[in-house]
Design a protein around this motif. Structure first.
Motif, PDB file in Angstrom:
ATOM      1  N   GLY A  99     -19.230 106.608  54.975  1.00 54.09           N
ATOM      2  CA  GLY A  99     -18.472 105.265  55.012  1.00 54.09           C
ATOM      3  C   GLY A  99     -17.998 104.754  53.872  1.00 54.09           C
ATOM      4  O   GLY A  99     -18.512 105.032  52.544  1.00 54.09           O
ATOM      5  N   TYR A 100     -16.899 103.809  53.828  1.00 49.20           N
ATOM      6  CA  TYR A 100     -16.734 103.128  52.619  1.00 49.20           C
ATOM      7  C   TYR A 100     -16.035 101.916  52.917  1.00 49.20           C
ATOM      8  O   TYR A 100     -15.490 101.595  54.095  1.00 49.20           O
ATOM      9  N   ARG A 101     -16.141 100.777  51.930  1.00 52.89           N
ATOM     10  CA  ARG A 101     -15.474  99.441  52.139  1.00 52.89           C
ATOM     11  C   ARG A 101     -14.831  99.288  50.739  1.00 52.89           C
ATOM     12  O   ARG A 101     -15.609  99.079  49.757  1.00 52.89           O
ATOM     13  N   LEU A 102     -13.414  99.207  50.828  1.00 55.32           N
ATOM     14  CA  LEU A 102     -12.790  99.133  49.221  1.00 55.32           C
ATOM     15  C   LEU A 102     -11.932  97.668  49.347  1.00 55.32           C
ATOM     16  O   LEU A 102     -11.579  97.268  50.109  1.00 55.32           O
ATOM     17  N   ARG A 103     -12.128  97.254  48.047  1.00 51.64           N
ATOM     18  CA  ARG A 103     -11.081  96.031  47.705  1.00 51.64           C
ATOM     19  C   ARG A 103      -9.700  96.469  47.918  1.00 51.64           C
ATOM     20  O   ARG A 103      -9.316  97.597  47.771  1.00 51.64           O
ATOM     21  N   GLN A 104      -9.010  95.572  48.565  1.00 50.63           N
ATOM     22  CA  GLN A 104      -7.786  95.703  48.755  1.00 50.63           C
ATOM     23  C   GLN A 104      -6.795  96.248  47.415  1.00 50.63           C
ATOM     24  O   GLN A 104      -6.086  97.043  47.619  1.00 50.63           O
ATOM     25  N   ALA A 105      -7.121  95.614  46.367  1.00 45.39           N
ATOM     26  CA  ALA A 105      -6.536  96.243  45.174  1.00 45.39           C
ATOM     27  C   ALA A 105      -6.693  97.674  44.723  1.00 45.39           C
ATOM     28  O   ALA A 105      -6.130  98.194  44.026  1.00 45.39           O
ATOM     29  N   SER A 106      -7.815  98.241  45.600  1.00 47.89           N
ATOM     30  CA  SER A 106      -8.082  99.554  45.368  1.00 47.89           C
ATOM     31  C   SER A 106      -7.441 100.419  46.296  1.00 47.89           C
ATOM     32  O   SER A 106      -7.732 101.775  46.275  1.00 47.89           O
ATOM     33  N   TRP A 107      -7.045 100.085  47.402  1.00 52.24           N
ATOM     34  CA  TRP A 107      -6.208 100.838  48.546  1.00 52.24           C
ATOM     35  C   TRP A 107      -4.880 101.578  47.864  1.00 52.24           C
ATOM     36  O   TRP A 107      -4.531 101.375  46.846  1.00 52.24           O
ATOM     37  N   GLY A 108      -4.903 102.843  48.367  1.00 45.42           N
ATOM     38  CA  GLY A 108      -3.902 103.648  48.269  1.00 45.42           C
ATOM     39  C   GLY A 108      -3.812 104.366  46.776  1.00 45.42           C
ATOM     40  O   GLY A 108      -2.807 104.961  46.359  1.00 45.42           O
TER      41      GLY A 108
END
Length: 187
Positions: A99-108
């Motif tokens: 699993g993971y949870r990333l800061r929005q700035a790191s998406w894509g």
């Protein structure tokens, strides 16, 4: 930094007792929490008193091999979120959740696929894992795409639990993907 795993662009390390603010900030972004709590932030006291102590105890339980790991950009050192490779609390050690949870700035940016692929490699070649699984909401197309790119296959549809009814798409439930060491080796 005591590095757990490195990829081309990121480094993972174990969390420490001083990292509560990183987790609080991550869980305060409604977009990050969209498919987890309907956008509601995790209360800081829950992070400090329950979640972080549980993460730290996991390192002891699994000899530091498995758990939840802080992820940083190698170029610049920015905290981008976390990744996990860990069994269920009472589950067999060789069956782990990815699993993971990333800061929005790191998406894509491909970080989820990059690190998840490296975690599968480590799990199957170094840690003796038999099966790795991941779950997400059925509507979370981004996370589903990551699991499919990794060669994981859809194995189950899961009804949303009562505490997830406020999450967008709860009526569609969740999905579970899996990959075995044998399947991974044939990729």
């Amino acid at each position: 930094m005591d590095t757990y795993l490195e990829t081309e662009r990121l480094a993972l390390r174990r969390f420490t007792a001083d990292d509560a603010d990183l987790l609080i900030e991550l869980d305060s972004d409604p977009a990050v929490m969209r498919f987890l709590s309907g956008g509601e932030a995790t209360a800081p006291e829950i992070v400090r008193e329950r979640q972080l102590p549980s993460v730290l105890a996991g390192y002891e339980r699994w000899d530091g091999d498995l758990g939840l790991f802080a992820a940083y950009e190698k170029d610049g050192g920015a905290f981008i979120g976390w990744f996990c490779l860990r069994p269920e609390p009472d589950g067999p050690r060789d069956e782990t959740e990815l699993g993971y949870r990333l800061r929005q700035a790191s998406w894509g940016k491909g970080y989820a696929t990059e690190v998840s692929g490296a975690l599968l490699h480590k799990g199957f070649t170094e840690l003796g894992l038999r099966t790795v699984w991941g779950e997400t909401m059925a509507m979370n197309r981004g996370s589903r795409n990551v699991m499919e790119k990794l060669g994981m296959t859809l194995t189950d549809r899961i009804p949303a639990s009562p505490d997830m009814q406020m999450v967008e798409g709860a009526e569609h439930g969740g999905v579970r993907y899996e990959i075995t060491g044998e399947q991974w080796a044939r990729r």
